[in-house]
Scaffold this motif. Structure first.
Motif, short mmCIF file in Angstrom:
data_model
loop_
_atom_site.label_atom_id
_atom_site.label_comp_id
_atom_site.label_asym_id
_atom_site.label_seq_id
_atom_site.Cartn_x
_atom_site.Cartn_y
_atom_site.Cartn_z
N MET A 1 0.85 -1.17 0.00
CA MET A 1 0.00 0.00 0.00
C MET A 1 0.89 1.23 0.00
N VAL A 2 0.57 2.14 -0.88
CA VAL A 2 1.27 3.43 -0.95
C VAL A 2 0.23 4.50 -0.64
N VAL A 3 0.53 5.30 0.38
CA VAL A 3 -0.39 6.36 0.82
C VAL A 3 0.26 7.70 0.51
N THR A 4 -0.49 8.56 -0.17
CA THR A 4 -0.01 9.91 -0.45
C THR A 4 -1.07 10.93 -0.04
N MET A 5 -0.62 12.17 0.07
CA MET A 5 -1.51 13.27 0.41
C MET A 5 -1.52 14.25 -0.76
N GLU A 6 -2.56 15.05 -0.83
CA GLU A 6 -2.66 16.04 -1.91
C GLU A 6 -1.46 17.00 -1.87
N ILE A 7 -1.13 17.48 -0.68
CA ILE A 7 -0.04 18.43 -0.53
C ILE A 7 1.14 17.65 0.06
N ASP A 8 1.93 17.07 -0.83
CA ASP A 8 2.96 16.13 -0.41
C ASP A 8 4.14 16.25 -1.37
N PRO A 9 5.32 16.67 -0.89
CA PRO A 9 6.45 16.84 -1.81
C PRO A 9 6.91 15.54 -2.46
N THR A 10 6.54 14.41 -1.89
CA THR A 10 6.93 13.12 -2.47
C THR A 10 5.77 12.41 -3.18
N ARG A 11 4.64 13.10 -3.31
CA ARG A 11 3.44 12.46 -3.87
C ARG A 11 3.67 11.86 -5.25
N ASP A 12 4.19 12.65 -6.17
CA ASP A 12 4.34 12.16 -7.54
C ASP A 12 5.28 10.96 -7.61
N GLU A 13 6.39 11.02 -6.90
CA GLU A 13 7.34 9.91 -6.89
C GLU A 13 6.72 8.66 -6.26
N ALA A 14 5.97 8.85 -5.18
CA ALA A 14 5.33 7.72 -4.52
C ALA A 14 4.29 7.08 -5.43
N GLU A 15 3.52 7.88 -6.13
CA GLU A 15 2.51 7.33 -7.03
C GLU A 15 3.16 6.67 -8.24
N ASP A 16 4.29 7.22 -8.71
CA ASP A 16 5.06 6.55 -9.77
C ASP A 16 5.56 5.20 -9.29
N TYR A 17 6.04 5.14 -8.06
CA TYR A 17 6.52 3.89 -7.47
C TYR A 17 5.38 2.86 -7.41
N ALA A 18 4.20 3.29 -7.01
CA ALA A 18 3.05 2.38 -6.96
C ALA A 18 2.72 1.85 -8.35
N ARG A 19 2.78 2.71 -9.36
CA ARG A 19 2.52 2.25 -10.73
C ARG A 19 3.59 1.25 -11.18
N ALA A 20 4.84 1.50 -10.81
CA ALA A 20 5.93 0.59 -11.18
C ALA A 20 5.75 -0.77 -10.49
N LEU A 21 5.37 -0.75 -9.24
CA LEU A 21 5.10 -2.01 -8.54
C LEU A 21 4.00 -2.79 -9.23
N SER A 22 2.93 -2.09 -9.54
CA SER A 22 1.80 -2.73 -10.21
C SER A 22 2.21 -3.29 -11.57
N ALA A 23 2.98 -2.53 -12.33
CA ALA A 23 3.44 -2.98 -13.65
C ALA A 23 4.34 -4.21 -13.53
N ALA A 24 5.03 -4.34 -12.40
CA ALA A 24 5.90 -5.49 -12.17
C ALA A 24 5.13 -6.70 -11.64
N GLY A 25 3.83 -6.54 -11.50
CA GLY A 25 3.00 -7.65 -11.05
C GLY A 25 2.81 -7.75 -9.55
N VAL A 26 3.24 -6.73 -8.83
CA VAL A 26 3.07 -6.72 -7.38
C VAL A 26 1.68 -6.18 -7.06
#
Length: 77
Positions: A1-26
């Motif tokens: 589980m990846v949790v992000t907030m609307e006002i979050d300096p790491t939001r975009d990177e965290a959501e990219d990481y979640a997409r990469a995990l999903s693309a890898a079959g996780v």
């Protein structure tokens, strides 16, 4: 589980990481909490909406930590 907030300096990177995990079959859940900021979870006692974050995490963990899941995992070992 990846949790992000609307006002979050790491939001975009965290959501990219979640997409990469999903693309890898996780199996991945990515949840953004609109209207909250980066440290909202850490300040749970002062921010009532932090309960929404806690609930989302609990909902994610319940099936993973259930007795049936633990029993099945032990049987595989």
């Amino acid at each position: 589980m990846v949790v992000t907030m609307e006002i979050d300096p790491t939001r975009d990177e965290a959501e990219d990481y979640a997409r990469a995990l999903s693309a890898a079959g996780v199996p991945t859940v990515c949840r953004r909490f609109e209207g909250l900021f980066h440290t909202a979870f850490s300040l749970s006692g002062a921010i009532p909406r932090a309960a929404d974050i806690q609930e989302a995490i609990a909902d994610f963990l319940k099936p993973l930590l259930s007795t049936e899941t633990a029993t099945a995992a032990a049987a595989v070992r």
